[in-house]
Design a protein around this motif. Structure first.
Motif, PDB file in Angstrom:
ATOM      1  N   THR A 127      -8.151   2.441  -2.809  1.00  0.00           N
ATOM      2  CA  THR A 127      -6.445   2.291  -1.670  1.00  0.00           C
ATOM      3  C   THR A 127      -5.667   1.675  -3.079  1.00  0.00           C
ATOM      4  OG1 THR A 127      -7.328   2.492   0.239  1.00  0.00           O
ATOM      5  CG2 THR A 127      -5.885   1.473  -0.220  1.00  0.00           C
ATOM      6  N   ARG A 130      -3.698   1.673  -5.632  1.00  0.00           N
ATOM      7  CA  ARG A 130      -3.120   2.718  -5.488  1.00  0.00           C
ATOM      8  C   ARG A 130      -1.874   1.477  -4.412  1.00  0.00           C
ATOM      9  NH1 ARG A 130      -6.688   6.943  -4.313  1.00  0.00           N
ATOM     10  NH2 ARG A 130      -6.939   5.794  -2.484  1.00  0.00           N
ATOM     11  N   THR A 133      -0.044  -0.174  -8.064  1.00  0.00           N
ATOM     12  CA  THR A 133       0.214   1.070  -9.071  1.00  0.00           C
ATOM     13  C   THR A 133       1.621   1.510  -7.796  1.00  0.00           C
ATOM     14  OG1 THR A 133      -0.881   2.483  -8.527  1.00  0.00           O
ATOM     15  CG2 THR A 133      -1.529   1.204 -10.419  1.00  0.00           C
ATOM     16  N   LYS A 134       1.636   1.670  -6.876  1.00  0.00           N
ATOM     17  CA  LYS A 134       2.366   1.960  -5.558  1.00  0.00           C
ATOM     18  C   LYS A 134       2.896   3.206  -5.665  1.00  0.00           C
ATOM     19  CE  LYS A 134       3.407  -1.863  -3.474  1.00  0.00           C
ATOM     20  NZ  LYS A 134       3.018  -2.409  -2.030  1.00  0.00           N
ATOM     21  N   ASP A 135       1.870   3.797  -6.620  1.00  0.00           N
ATOM     22  CA  ASP A 135       1.800   5.315  -7.089  1.00  0.00           C
ATOM     23  C   ASP A 135       0.322   6.009  -6.982  1.00  0.00           C
ATOM     24  OD1 ASP A 135      -0.411   4.937  -9.537  1.00  0.00           O
ATOM     25  OD2 ASP A 135       2.290   4.662 -10.210  1.00  0.00           O
ATOM     26  N   ASN A 136       0.285   7.252  -6.373  1.00  0.00           N
ATOM     27  CA  ASN A 136      -0.939   8.058  -6.141  1.00  0.00           C
ATOM     28  C   ASN A 136      -2.429   8.113  -7.601  1.00  0.00           C
ATOM     29  OD1 ASN A 136      -0.183   9.626  -3.554  1.00  0.00           O
ATOM     30  ND2 ASN A 136       0.678  11.223  -4.476  1.00  0.00           N
ATOM     31  N   THR A 137      -2.098   7.164  -8.094  1.00  0.00           N
ATOM     32  CA  THR A 137      -3.195   6.743  -9.254  1.00  0.00           C
ATOM     33  C   THR A 137      -4.319   6.952  -9.181  1.00  0.00           C
ATOM     34  OG1 THR A 137      -1.352   4.887 -10.331  1.00  0.00           O
ATOM     35  CG2 THR A 137      -4.078   5.032 -10.909  1.00  0.00           C
ATOM     36  N   ASP A 138      -4.924   7.341  -9.502  1.00  0.00           N
ATOM     37  CA  ASP A 138      -6.883   8.093  -9.496  1.00  0.00           C
ATOM     38  C   ASP A 138      -7.352   7.853 -11.121  1.00  0.00           C
ATOM     39  OD1 ASP A 138      -8.809   8.718  -9.095  1.00  0.00           O
ATOM     40  OD2 ASP A 138      -8.868  11.361  -8.193  1.00  0.00           O
TER      41      ASP A 138
END
Length: 207
Positions: A127, A130, A133-138
């Motif tokens: 969390t 994310r 970065t404001k995206d669904n970074t993993d």
């Protein structure tokens, strides 16, 4: 020009709003002559705003502050910012040579994913990552480049506590030739007396 400073200083909100406005206006370069503490990225308005500018392909340059020349006084050390000072440009990724920059020959490509890898190495994940970065970074989806650092930077940096300790450090770099088609580049090393540096592929030939 975007005003963020007032007689009593500036606020993070003012800085972030100004950077968002500049991004929306489609600027190519953001130059910020304000020093910012080199604290954690998640609570650093310079780091957050400049990260989103970088994602849009905007070059961000910030002041190194006015607290030098003592150790640990450089500000705005976020790797996706070019940190500059009048007497000693480009703290983050090496010295800046404006004349040579016109014909760089070899360049070190960096993308958003390189910086996300850096954040993952710094302990950001889930969390927290994310939210930054404001995206669904993993982190699991970001390729590992190996070596003892996570950035494809011209400069190579390793910090250790005891200067008398023997260390073995590996740095991996990927470069692109933007110079002449038929070019040969040779790497040379000027190392300290007690430091041994080996370069694998110390000659690059392009044809």
């Amino acid at each position: 020009m975007y005003k963020v400073c007032w007689p009593k200083g500036y606020s993070d909100i003012n800085l972030l709003v100004a950077m968002d406005d500049a991004i929306d206006d489609g600027v190519d370069v953001l130059s910020i002559s304000i020093g910012g503490a080199s604290n954690g990225f998640f609570d650093n308005s310079f780091a957050i705003g400049s990260f989103h500018a970088m994602k849009k392909g905007i070059f961000v340059a910030c002041s190194a502050g006015n607290s030098g020349p003592d150790l640990y006084t450089v500000q705005n050390t976020t790797p996706w910012i070019m940190t500059a000072a009048i007497a000693n440009l480009g703290y983050g990724a090496g010295q800046i040579d404006p004349v040579s920059a016109l014909h760089p020959g070899l360049i070190y490509d960096l993308s958003k994913f390189d910086y996300i890898r850096f954040l993952c190495e710094e302990g950001y994940s889930g969390t927290t990552l994310r939210l930054f970065t404001k995206d669904n970074t993993d982190c699991a989806s970001v390729p590992d480049i190996g070596g003892d650092d996570s950035l494809n930077y011209p400069s190579m940096y390793y910090q250790f506590q005891n200067p008398n300790t023997s260390i073995n450090v590996v740095f991996h770099r990927t470069i692109t030739n933007v110079g002449l088609k038929n070019s040969i580049y040779k790497a040379t090393v000027k190392a300290l007396r007690n430091l041994k540096v080996s370069i694998i592929l110390n000659v690059l030939a392009f044809s």
